[in-house]
Write a protein that holds these residues in place. Structure first.
Motif, PDB file in Angstrom:
ATOM      1  N   GLN A   7     -12.109  -2.270   3.694  1.00 56.78           N
ATOM      2  CA  GLN A   7     -13.104  -1.439   3.011  1.00 56.78           C
ATOM      3  C   GLN A   7     -12.898  -1.469   1.500  1.00 56.78           C
ATOM      4  O   GLN A   7     -13.861  -1.524   0.731  1.00 56.78           O
ATOM      5  N   SER A   8     -11.646  -1.452   1.070  1.00 58.78           N
ATOM      6  CA  SER A   8     -11.350  -1.512  -0.366  1.00 58.78           C
ATOM      7  C   SER A   8     -11.819  -2.843  -0.951  1.00 58.78           C
ATOM      8  O   SER A   8     -12.370  -2.885  -2.050  1.00 58.78           O
ATOM      9  N   LYS A   9     -11.614  -3.932  -0.213  1.00 57.57           N
ATOM     10  CA  LYS A   9     -12.071  -5.242  -0.684  1.00 57.57           C
ATOM     11  C   LYS A   9     -13.585  -5.267  -0.828  1.00 57.57           C
ATOM     12  O   LYS A   9     -14.119  -5.831  -1.785  1.00 57.57           O
TER      13      LYS A   9
ATOM     14  N   ARG B  61      -8.698   0.023   6.255  1.00 53.02           N
ATOM     15  CA  ARG B  61      -8.886   0.630   4.932  1.00 53.02           C
ATOM     16  C   ARG B  61      -8.840  -0.437   3.834  1.00 53.02           C
ATOM     17  O   ARG B  61      -9.620  -0.405   2.887  1.00 53.02           O
ATOM     18  N   ARG B  62      -7.957  -1.427   3.992  1.00 48.79           N
ATOM     19  CA  ARG B  62      -7.852  -2.515   3.014  1.00 48.79           C
ATOM     20  C   ARG B  62      -9.141  -3.339   2.983  1.00 48.79           C
ATOM     21  O   ARG B  62      -9.623  -3.715   1.914  1.00 48.79           O
TER      22      ARG B  62
ATOM     23  N   SER C 188       0.837  -1.203   0.000  1.00 50.52           N
ATOM     24  CA  SER C 188       0.000   0.000   0.000  1.00 50.52           C
ATOM     25  C   SER C 188       0.868   1.248   0.000  1.00 50.52           C
ATOM     26  O   SER C 188       2.009   1.229   0.454  1.00 50.52           O
TER      27      SER C 188
END
Length: 169
Positions: A157-159, A154-155, A59
């Motif tokens: 949420q991105s998924k 955050r990861r 990231s």
């Protein structure tokens, strides 16, 4: 097996480049994408100095362009591993611009990146623990775990967003 330890200062890397016309946009400032490329490059070198194994970028935290980097300026990037987990490491990249005619230096941007070390099968592998020595290093290191938790959230949420868009095509 005890995790190997490496001093933070042993992961420090510095790179300076002259900002030339092909590197700039119509405002005669450094392309953001060019700076991102420099950031990823120097951070990967710092990560490699820590673990001496192949690494991949996991990231890039936000990059806030605080100060324009103009054509004819020197742009200096300093990278250092600031925190380590089991298989991942956080690298801080500090970007400074210097007007080469006046010598004035200004902090232009900061970015944190996360890299993961890979074994010979391309799977995540244990990295050495980074050891801070100075007060600044200790301060940066002390916030690393909290920043890592934020990145994991955050990861996730991105998924979820990726799944949403994949379901709606």
């Amino acid at each position: 097996m005890k995790q190997q330890e490496i001093k933070m200062k042993e992961t420090k890397v510095t790179k300076t480049s002259l900002v030339l016309p092909p590197d700039t946009n119509s405002h005669r400032t450094l392309f953001g994408g060019k700076l991102l490329s420099y950031i990823d490059d120097i951070a990967s070198i710092s990560a490699l100095k820590l673990c001496r194994k192949p690494v991949v970028t996991a990231s890039i935290d936000s990059v806030d362009f605080i100060q324009p980097i103009r054509e004819g300026d020197a742009v200096t990037l300093e990278a250092m591993v600031t925190w380590t987990g089991q298989t991942s490491m956080e690298i801080l990249v500090k970007i400074t611009t210097e007007d080469l005619m006046t010598g004035e230096k200004v902090l232009a941007a900061l970015s944190f990146l996360t890299f993961v070390a890979l074994d010979d099968k391309g799977k995540p592998t244990i990295v050495p623990k980074v050891v801070p020595e100075t007060d600044k290093e200790k301060w940066l290191n002390s916030g690393g775990e909290q920043r890592a938790k934020y990145r994991k959230m955050r990861r996730a949420q991105s998924k979820e967003l990726i799944e949403f868009f994949n379901d709606n095509e």
